[in-house]
Design an enzyme around this catalytic site. Structure first.
Site, PDB file in Angstrom:
ATOM      1  CB  CYS A 258     -20.960  45.218  71.363  1.00 36.31           C
ATOM      2  SG  CYS A 258     -21.912  44.012  71.931  1.00 36.31           S
ATOM      3  CG  LEU A 259     -22.943  50.299  66.964  1.00 40.43           C
ATOM      4  CD1 LEU A 259     -22.810  51.334  68.004  1.00 40.43           C
ATOM      5  CD2 LEU A 259     -22.043  50.701  65.700  1.00 40.43           C
TER       6      LEU A 259
END
Length: 451
Positions: A258-259
């Site tokens: 998750c970025l």
């Protein structure tokens, strides 16, 4: 995070030969994944005591399946013995074994072993084993020192995206990826290692060393990346080798990363992918700096607001404990099943950093804050009560945890889990030739410090 975790997409694969022109002509090749072989554990046989018929008990005999399984059946040859000495052949190996049995409990004076063949063979075998161990250790060190930060390999057989087709690509796509390769080769931080595939330009694998001062310190974390045919118009796909563990709000146990830069989380401005300026190097550095940080608990947006509260800080401390345990489990997972093309890095890294990791485990077992840095030059000595004294003049302060036991006074599960992981790591690091002498000596003298 509330973002759903999606599994990997499956599809055909294509291979890229060196150069952009060769890439389009070799798209029909297929990458096969090699299956992993499970470890086989052998069983040892134990000698059995023979009893005459008159010595057998009167009670009914009940077979013990476990004993039967380990029963040595070397005596089966005796059933065919007809007592004729003329057909008996002298067995030198058996004779030497009988000698060995007789001399097992005797303290032979110097020089006697030179006259006994089986002692000569044992001594020679011991010397060979010792020399072999030294050669293995030297080989690990040599390969580790020669391990380059950036290198091109032929292909990947165990890459997460090996079976995903890149589709039709352009010359500009190949040129842009080659540009990313040059940046990685030139500007990679010392704690990041990358391998790219000559036959599959769309595949990349990276290893990131956990930063000091965090619960990830000295760990190795592996990521697989895939450049789609739309790259760089869209960011690469990135998969984290989690081993089924969730050790960060941004790293899911299914492998999702998750970025904002990858488009897997909301963001704005420079946080989002920019086709003109964003690169794979930026992705890797962001993972190391923004995800593997000192207080990952606050990576979760819903908890970020409590960062300046006592409750938030206490939750962060507890989260770091669990994170470090998962980091240790990830070390064991990598040692036992290193990703392809990174076996030399895994063996050499943990051989070099094993002592520091074990020292950190001891440090945290004492009640020090997880993530607080343990100076490498500090030699911690423990007395029977679990108290420690340092032989180093290091002035690095030791942060104490807010709560070492829960309100009911029970031992924390963290202590018990870390003790078990310490034993497992000690064994694995010792096999790799790490400096574990002090910890092995402590293990012989006394148990680990009491919680």
């Amino acid at each position: 995070m509330d973002t759903e975790c999606r599994g990997p997409q499956q599809g055909g694969s294509s291979c890229w030969a060196t150069g952009a022109a060769a890439w389009s002509s070799s798209q029909q090749k297929r990458q096969r994944c090699e299956g992993s072989s499970s470890d086989q554990v052998g069983s040892s046989t134990s000698a059995s005591v023979q009893m005459t018929e008159s010595e057998l008990p009167d009670t009914d005999y009940v077979e013990n399946e476990e004993e039967d399984y380990y029963m040595d059946d070397d005596d089966d040859d005796c059933d065919d013995d007809n007592g004729d000495d003329s057909e008996y052949e002298f067995d030198e190996a058996d004779f030497n074994q009988q000698l060995a049995d007789k001399f097992d409990d005797l303290d032979l004076p110097p020089g006697v072993e030179a006259t006994v063949p089986w002692l000569q063979k044992l001594a020679a075998n011991d010397e060979q084993d010792g020399a072999s161990d030294e050669l293995v250790e030297d080989e690990i060190t040599r390969k580790y020192k020669a391990f380059q930060q950036f290198y091109t390999v032929q292909n990947f057989s165990d890459h997460h995206y090996a079976n995903k087709s890149v589709g039709k690509t352009s010359r500009e796509w190949a040129k842009r990826i080659q540009h990313d390769w040059k940046l990685l080769e030139k500007d990679l931080p010392a704690s990041i290692f990358v391998r790219v595939a000559e036959d599959r330009m769309d595949l990349l694998r990276a290893a990131i060393i956990g930063p000091k001062g965090t619960p990830y310190h000295d760990g190795l974390f592996f990521f697989d990346a895939h450049f789609t045919s739309n790259y760089p118009s869209e960011p690469p796909l990135v998969y984290y080798h989690s081993g089924g563990l969730r050790l960060n709000p941004n790293l899911y146990n299914c492998g999702k990363v998750c970025l904002s830069l990858l488009g897997t989380w909301s963001g704005s401005g420079c946080e989002k992918w920019n086709s003109a300026h964003s690169t794979m190097l930026q992705v890797l550095v962001s993972i190391q700096a923004l995800i593997l940080n000192e207080k990952p608990y606050f990576n979760e947006p819903g908890y970020a607001g409590s960062a300046n509260t006592a409750t938030g800080q206490q939750h962060s401390v507890e989260y770091n404990k669990n994170t470090f345990l998962h980091s240790c489990r990830t070390m064991l997972y990598s040692l036992r099943r290193p990703p392809e093309h990174f076996g030399d890095l895994v063996a050499g890294h943990f051989r070099e950093r094993g002592r520091t990791i074990l020292a950190a485990c001891k440090h945290y077992l004492e009640g020090n804050m997880v993530g607080s840095e343990v100076p490498e030059e500090e030699e911690v000595e423990y007395d029977g009560t679990g108290a420690s004294s340092s032989s180093s003049s290091s002035s690095v302060p030791k942060k104490q945890e807010v709560m070492r036991v829960d309100p009911l006074g029970r031992r924390t599960q963290f202590i018990d889990n870390l003790k078990t992981l310490f034993e497992d790591l000690l064994m694995e690091f010792n096999v790799k030739g790490a400096d574990t002498r002090k910890f092995l000596e402590d293990k012989v003298k006394k148990n680990l410090p009491a919680a």
